[in-house]
Design a protein around this motif. Structure first.
Motif, PDB file in Angstrom:
ATOM      1  N   LEU A 107       0.878  -1.193   0.230  1.00  0.00           N
ATOM      2  CA  LEU A 107       0.047   0.379  -0.029  1.00  0.00           C
ATOM      3  C   LEU A 107       0.321   1.475  -0.033  1.00  0.00           C
ATOM      4  O   LEU A 107       0.294   2.284   0.008  1.00  0.00           O
ATOM      5  CB  LEU A 107      -0.891   0.179   1.081  1.00  0.00           C
ATOM      6  CG  LEU A 107      -1.777  -0.988   1.018  1.00  0.00           C
ATOM      7  CD1 LEU A 107      -2.999  -1.262   2.535  1.00  0.00           C
ATOM      8  CD2 LEU A 107      -2.548  -1.171   0.013  1.00  0.00           C
ATOM      9  N   VAL A 114       2.860   0.469  -7.766  1.00  0.00           N
ATOM     10  CA  VAL A 114       1.923  -0.151  -6.759  1.00  0.00           C
ATOM     11  C   VAL A 114       0.297   0.399  -7.145  1.00  0.00           C
ATOM     12  O   VAL A 114       0.432   1.272  -6.467  1.00  0.00           O
ATOM     13  CB  VAL A 114       1.747  -1.074  -5.759  1.00  0.00           C
ATOM     14  CG1 VAL A 114       0.034  -1.710  -4.894  1.00  0.00           C
ATOM     15  CG2 VAL A 114       2.949  -2.323  -5.550  1.00  0.00           C
ATOM     16  N   SER A 115      -0.677  -0.363  -8.029  1.00  0.00           N
ATOM     17  CA  SER A 115      -2.294   0.195  -7.541  1.00  0.00           C
ATOM     18  C   SER A 115      -2.963  -1.031  -7.238  1.00  0.00           C
ATOM     19  O   SER A 115      -3.101  -1.733  -7.482  1.00  0.00           O
ATOM     20  CB  SER A 115      -2.503   0.463  -9.421  1.00  0.00           C
ATOM     21  OG  SER A 115      -3.973   0.604  -9.447  1.00  0.00           O
ATOM     22  N   ALA A 116      -4.109  -0.146  -6.289  1.00  0.00           N
ATOM     23  CA  ALA A 116      -5.058  -1.060  -5.602  1.00  0.00           C
ATOM     24  C   ALA A 116      -6.267  -0.325  -5.490  1.00  0.00           C
ATOM     25  O   ALA A 116      -6.360   0.876  -5.565  1.00  0.00           O
ATOM     26  CB  ALA A 116      -4.158  -1.026  -4.022  1.00  0.00           C
ATOM     27  N   TRP A 146      -7.415  -5.373   0.160  1.00  0.00           N
ATOM     28  CA  TRP A 146      -6.919  -4.319  -1.076  1.00  0.00           C
ATOM     29  C   TRP A 146      -6.849  -5.587  -2.043  1.00  0.00           C
ATOM     30  O   TRP A 146      -5.523  -5.693  -2.038  1.00  0.00           O
ATOM     31  CB  TRP A 146      -5.869  -3.353  -0.553  1.00  0.00           C
ATOM     32  CG  TRP A 146      -5.852  -2.731   0.413  1.00  0.00           C
ATOM     33  CD1 TRP A 146      -6.712  -1.211   0.129  1.00  0.00           C
ATOM     34  CD2 TRP A 146      -6.135  -2.494   1.847  1.00  0.00           C
ATOM     35  NE1 TRP A 146      -6.792  -0.221   1.196  1.00  0.00           N
ATOM     36  CE2 TRP A 146      -6.709  -0.806   2.256  1.00  0.00           C
ATOM     37  CE3 TRP A 146      -6.534  -2.945   3.136  1.00  0.00           C
ATOM     38  CZ2 TRP A 146      -7.046  -1.015   3.666  1.00  0.00           C
ATOM     39  CZ3 TRP A 146      -6.433  -3.295   4.215  1.00  0.00           C
ATOM     40  CH2 TRP A 146      -6.531  -1.624   4.995  1.00  0.00           C
ATOM     41  N   TYR A 187      -4.456  -5.485  -5.077  1.00  0.00           N
ATOM     42  CA  TYR A 187      -3.430  -4.744  -5.773  1.00  0.00           C
ATOM     43  C   TYR A 187      -2.873  -5.352  -6.621  1.00  0.00           C
ATOM     44  O   TYR A 187      -2.937  -6.803  -7.014  1.00  0.00           O
ATOM     45  CB  TYR A 187      -2.287  -4.366  -4.842  1.00  0.00           C
ATOM     46  CG  TYR A 187      -1.785  -5.150  -4.418  1.00  0.00           C
ATOM     47  CD1 TYR A 187      -0.501  -5.369  -5.140  1.00  0.00           C
ATOM     48  CD2 TYR A 187      -1.624  -5.743  -3.694  1.00  0.00           C
ATOM     49  CE1 TYR A 187       0.519  -6.072  -4.315  1.00  0.00           C
ATOM     50  CE2 TYR A 187      -1.127  -6.455  -2.244  1.00  0.00           C
ATOM     51  CZ  TYR A 187       0.134  -6.841  -3.018  1.00  0.00           C
ATOM     52  OH  TYR A 187       0.964  -7.646  -2.782  1.00  0.00           O
TER      53      TYR A 187
END
Ligand code: FES
Ligand code: FE2
Lengths: 77, 343
Positions: free
Chosen positions: B147, B152-154, B266, B268
């Protein structure tokens, strides 16, 4: 109190017909193994899904459209 | 003498049932508490009120007015404080009585009479420190690394289940259910239906992983204690999901009470640039629904398990992660109960 159970939390409205069609076509191209931007552009053009102005996709127009949709799609959050 | 409500000396059984104290827990999505809004929530078997001040900061107080115990969540938001609806007593963000309008100068004014929990916002969720001693500073909260990573996309998926919190967490420490419960799914159809597992220690928890398969199904999970308890795991996507490799899940499960839990997932992926935009577009249009179908399989299973399902189990090698987790929490509950009794 009732428990919170909401299926679509990443968007605030359903996809438009255009967005649904585009998503399906992208998955089709990816499923055929083309994971590069070049392969995606060619694949979409082959399927005949065009950019919003009706012209074939280019790498620039596709990345711009994806960036736009990522910002705005369905009131995305 | 002024009184401050507290749940008192909880037993080890109560702590095990309603959640570990003296740590951070995820409480709710950030957008549940808009600026100027008041929100009532039950967490760890207690009633809380959250509100967001006009400066944007979130506050969390016990939902009990220090005057006669009315719920502050019925009260009025005054920017930086809440005014109780019953007789107007005003309570500030740290639990101090700021004003007693019915009796100006009353000796309640200036006293800290309501429990207030430290809060932080991480990845679109509100986390709170559930300390047993209000005079003890919260432990540092180390944000789950996916996070905090730039590449990283979440998306946060938040749900509430009618199942005890430990069932939710144990489910995450049980990778083998992927190949059975989720066999008919977009992401866990592949791989062997038998495996050998091992526990691998880390300096903040442990991995529970298959020794003979990786990158095919739900093949490993990492349990982490970094001020907050969370798991990290990875599951492959089919090729239709495009570039970027597997998706990961950072998971937290917070007790609502002994029987219900708040689940934070989450989802991701390590993607940047156009790959990130395309993944996010697909997630919103098609993938979220498929992830949902998988999550529902978990919910239905866990909600239908008897609440004492863990009273007569016959475990085998695949359950080492669950055993490890349970022993840890049992011991911790004993320790916390003892500390509360001694205090
Ligand atoms: S109970 Fe809140 S002001 Fe009296
Ligand atoms: Fe599952």
């Amino acid at each position: 109190m009732s428990l919170y159970l909401v299926q679509n939390q990443s968007r605030t409205a359903d996809p438009t017909p255009y967005e649904s069609k585009l998503a399906k076509a992208i998955e089709q191209v990816f499923g055929d193994g083309g994971h590069s931007l070049e392969a995606l552009v060619d694949g979409l053009n082959e399927i005949g899904i065009h950019s919003p102005d009706g012209s074939p996709w280019s790498q620039d127009s596709l990345t711009a459209e994806m960036a736009r949709l990522e910002q705005s799609v369905n009131g995305g959050r | 003498m002024a009184r401050v409500y507290s749940p008192g000396a909880l037993s080890a059984e109560q702590i095990f049932a309603t959640g570990m104290r003296d740590q951070w827990h995820a409480v709710c999505p950030s957008d549940w508490v808009e600026r100027g809004a008041i929100r009532k929530l039950e967490r760890l078997g207690e009633q809380w009120v959250l509100y967001r001040q006009s400066d944007g900061r979130v506050r969390m107080l016990a939902d009990r007015c220090p005057h006669r115990g009315a719920p502050l969540s019925q009260g009025m938001h005054l920017g930086d404080r809440i005014a109780c609806q019953y007789h107007g007593v005003q309570v500030g963000s740290d639990g101090t009585v700021l004003s007693v309008p019915g009796m100006p100068g009353c000796n309640l004014e200036g006293k800290k009479l309501v429990r207030s929990l430290p809060v932080q916002e991480v990845g679109g969720a509100i986390l709170a420190w559930f300390g047993t001693d209000p005079d003890v500073e919260p432990a540092p909260l180390q944000i789950p690394d996916p996070l905090a990573a730039d590449d990283v996309s979440a998306f946060l998926c938040y749900v509430e289940w009618d199942a005890p919190w430990r069932f939710g967490l144990e489910n995450l420490l049980d990778p083998m259910h992927g190949a059975f419960l989720h066999h008919e799914s977009h992401s866990m159809f592949g791989g062997a239906q038998s495996a050998r597992f091992r526990i691998r220690e880390t300096d903040r928890g442990f991995f529970f992983e298959k020794t003979d398969q990786r990158g095919v199904n739900f093949d490993w999970v990492e349990f982490n204690r970094t001020g907050v308890d969370w798991v990290d795991l990875e599951i492959p996507y089919p090729s239709t999901a495009g570039p970027g490799g597997p998706f990961g899940i950072v998971g937290m499960v917070t007790p609502i009470d002994a029987d219900r839990s708040a689940v934070f997932f989450w989802r991701y992926r390590r993607v940047t640039g156009w790959e990130r935009d395309v993944w996010r577009f697909l997630y919103r249009t098609t993938l979220e629904d498929r992830h949902w179908a998988v999550l529902e399989q978990d919910r239905v299973m866990l909600e239908h398990m008897a609440h004492d399902a863990d009273q007569a189990e016959n475990l085998y090698q695949h359950d080492l992660g669950v055993i490890r987790l349970r022993r840890m929490y049992k011991n911790q509950a004993e320790e916390q109960a003892k500390a509360l009794t001694d205090a």
